[in-house]
Design a protein around this motif. Structure first.
Motif, short mmCIF file in Angstrom:
data_model
loop_
_atom_site.label_atom_id
_atom_site.label_comp_id
_atom_site.label_asym_id
_atom_site.label_seq_id
_atom_site.Cartn_x
_atom_site.Cartn_y
_atom_site.Cartn_z
N LEU A 164 0.83 -1.21 0.00
CA LEU A 164 0.00 0.00 0.00
C LEU A 164 0.86 1.26 0.00
N TYR A 165 2.01 1.16 0.65
CA TYR A 165 2.89 2.31 0.83
C TYR A 165 3.22 2.98 -0.50
N ASN A 166 3.49 2.16 -1.52
CA ASN A 166 3.83 2.72 -2.84
C ASN A 166 2.61 2.91 -3.74
N LEU A 167 1.55 2.13 -3.49
CA LEU A 167 0.40 2.11 -4.39
C LEU A 167 -0.58 3.24 -4.10
N VAL A 168 -0.67 3.65 -2.84
CA VAL A 168 -1.78 4.51 -2.42
C VAL A 168 -1.26 5.86 -1.90
N PRO A 169 -1.78 6.98 -2.46
CA PRO A 169 -1.35 8.30 -1.98
C PRO A 169 -1.63 8.46 -0.48
N LYS A 170 -0.78 9.27 0.14
CA LYS A 170 -0.84 9.41 1.61
C LYS A 170 -2.18 9.94 2.12
N HIS A 171 -2.82 10.85 1.35
CA HIS A 171 -4.08 11.41 1.86
C HIS A 171 -5.18 10.33 1.89
N LEU A 172 -5.04 9.30 1.05
CA LEU A 172 -6.02 8.21 1.09
C LEU A 172 -5.76 7.27 2.27
N ILE A 173 -4.49 7.08 2.59
CA ILE A 173 -4.18 6.28 3.79
C ILE A 173 -4.72 7.01 5.02
N ALA A 174 -4.59 8.34 5.04
CA ALA A 174 -5.15 9.13 6.15
C ALA A 174 -6.67 8.94 6.23
N ALA A 175 -7.35 8.94 5.08
CA ALA A 175 -8.82 8.78 5.06
C ALA A 175 -9.24 7.37 5.50
N TYR A 176 -8.34 6.40 5.32
CA TYR A 176 -8.61 5.04 5.80
C TYR A 176 -8.44 4.96 7.32
N LEU A 177 -7.43 5.68 7.82
CA LEU A 177 -7.15 5.64 9.26
C LEU A 177 -8.09 6.55 10.05
N GLY A 178 -8.80 7.44 9.33
CA GLY A 178 -9.72 8.35 10.01
C GLY A 178 -9.00 9.51 10.67
N VAL A 179 -7.87 9.91 10.08
CA VAL A 179 -7.12 11.07 10.62
C VAL A 179 -6.91 12.08 9.49
N SER A 180 -6.45 13.27 9.86
CA SER A 180 -6.17 14.28 8.84
C SER A 180 -4.82 13.96 8.18
N ARG A 181 -4.63 14.52 7.01
CA ARG A 181 -3.37 14.38 6.28
C ARG A 181 -2.19 14.91 7.11
N GLU A 182 -2.45 15.97 7.87
CA GLU A 182 -1.40 16.58 8.69
C GLU A 182 -0.95 15.62 9.81
N THR A 183 -1.94 14.98 10.44
CA THR A 183 -1.62 14.01 11.50
C THR A 183 -0.79 12.87 10.91
N LEU A 184 -1.17 12.42 9.72
CA LEU A 184 -0.44 11.32 9.10
C LEU A 184 1.00 11.75 8.77
N SER A 185 1.17 12.97 8.26
CA SER A 185 2.52 13.47 7.95
C SER A 185 3.39 13.46 9.21
N ARG A 186 2.79 13.87 10.33
CA ARG A 186 3.52 13.88 11.60
C ARG A 186 3.98 12.45 11.94
N LEU A 187 3.10 11.47 11.74
CA LEU A 187 3.46 10.08 12.04
C LEU A 187 4.61 9.61 11.14
N TYR A 188 4.58 10.06 9.87
CA TYR A 188 5.64 9.70 8.93
C TYR A 188 6.99 10.18 9.39
N ASN A 189 6.98 11.40 9.97
CA ASN A 189 8.26 12.04 10.27
C ASN A 189 8.80 11.64 11.64
N GLU A 190 7.99 10.88 12.39
CA GLU A 190 8.46 10.50 13.73
C GLU A 190 9.41 9.30 13.64
#
Lengths: 190, 190
Positions: A164-190
């Protein structure tokens, strides 16, 4: 592998069919190709078919009154997708199904699935097994949603489905997790 | 209605069985009675059975590392309950099943369900239909969980199952909605 081989390998993980039986079953599936972004099911549709993915990636999603998107499912090679409430119960679709990438599917109608289930106990068994699995996975996701934070669920998702990491844009992974794109970016950078 | 009549009415909403067929099917179900608070499945158990509720109310739930309880399901008259991951896949139970009230059930083993599914296409159909329904309900609950606030989900729950209001203590309804008891009390008083 060609479409026939992909479906055969998928079914034969769970059931036994002779070559002749499989060929007959396969004749009920219709190959279709969709372009990236193309819609397969739109909210409000009557739904007659379900889709077995051969290549590419689909998503099923709901858009709420504030235009926020919630992703219910991604579907990659050998996964099945549809609006199952609409398909099983004749309700109008409340979710949408579209293509994250160019996608090749085999399409099976509700009528043909029931026909095949009547003709072959093994096919009825396969679809019962598949529904059992879907139910268990759905309960597990609900539990994870109630119990775990987004970081945990993000890591859980990518460890289960690293592709999924390569197949699916990050904003869609955020929409699957039920979080905002910004929250997901923060998780990426941790 | 007696246990036999309750199960028969339940099955015959979906499938047709002769009197003789039904009696044979019924002979595979074992009646059991449990006391309020009694545990039927405990985390870590090997699970062989599922339970069809005749009277009373069960709950399936998960306890996390901080001893917080998450309720996956209530089960009242004509509902089925088990740890289905453990039952279908031979995994150890990760959830618990116990009695909110004194409860009467019919117990069906995994082995007997598969035997009956092999012997009767109608029974295989019933269990496929039931799993489809469970899957759809589970997806809807997940969507509601992602999309709606606790107040909406509380009203949705009680409009679908008004009998829960009297049957189930408020702290358990809170654990089903994924909110604290205090938040639920606030919703009550609004």
């Amino acid at each position: 592998m060609n479409p026939q081989e992909i479906l055969k390998a998928h079914l034969c993980k769970t059931i036994n069919l002779t070559e002749e039986e499989f060929n007959y079953v396969f004749s009920h599936f219709k190959p279709k190709r969709f372009k990236k972004g193309e819609k397969i099911i739109t909210e409000g549709d009557i739904v007659h078919d379900e889709y077995f993915v051969l290549s590419g990636c689909l998503k099923t999603y709901y858009i709420n009154d504030n235009q926020k998107m919630f992703i219910l499912q991604f579907a990659m090679c050998t996964w099945w997708a549809s609006d199952y409430d609409a398909l099983y119960n004749g309700a109008r679709a409340i979710i949408n199904l579209d293509c994250i990438t160019d996608t090749e599917v085999l399409c099976l109608s509700d009528v043909d699935r029931e026909k095949l289930c009547t003709e072959f106990d093994q096919i009825a068994y396969f679809f019962r097994w598949r529904s059992n699995r879907g139910y268990v996975a759905s309960q597990k996701r609900l539990l994870s949603f109630m119990n775990n934070d987004a970081k945990y669920r993000y890591e859980e998702l990518l460890s289960m489905y690293p592709q999924l990491y390569n197949l699916v844009p990050k904003h869609l992974i955020a929409a699957y997790l039920g979080v905002s794109r910004e929250t997901l970016s923060r998780l990426y950078n941790e």
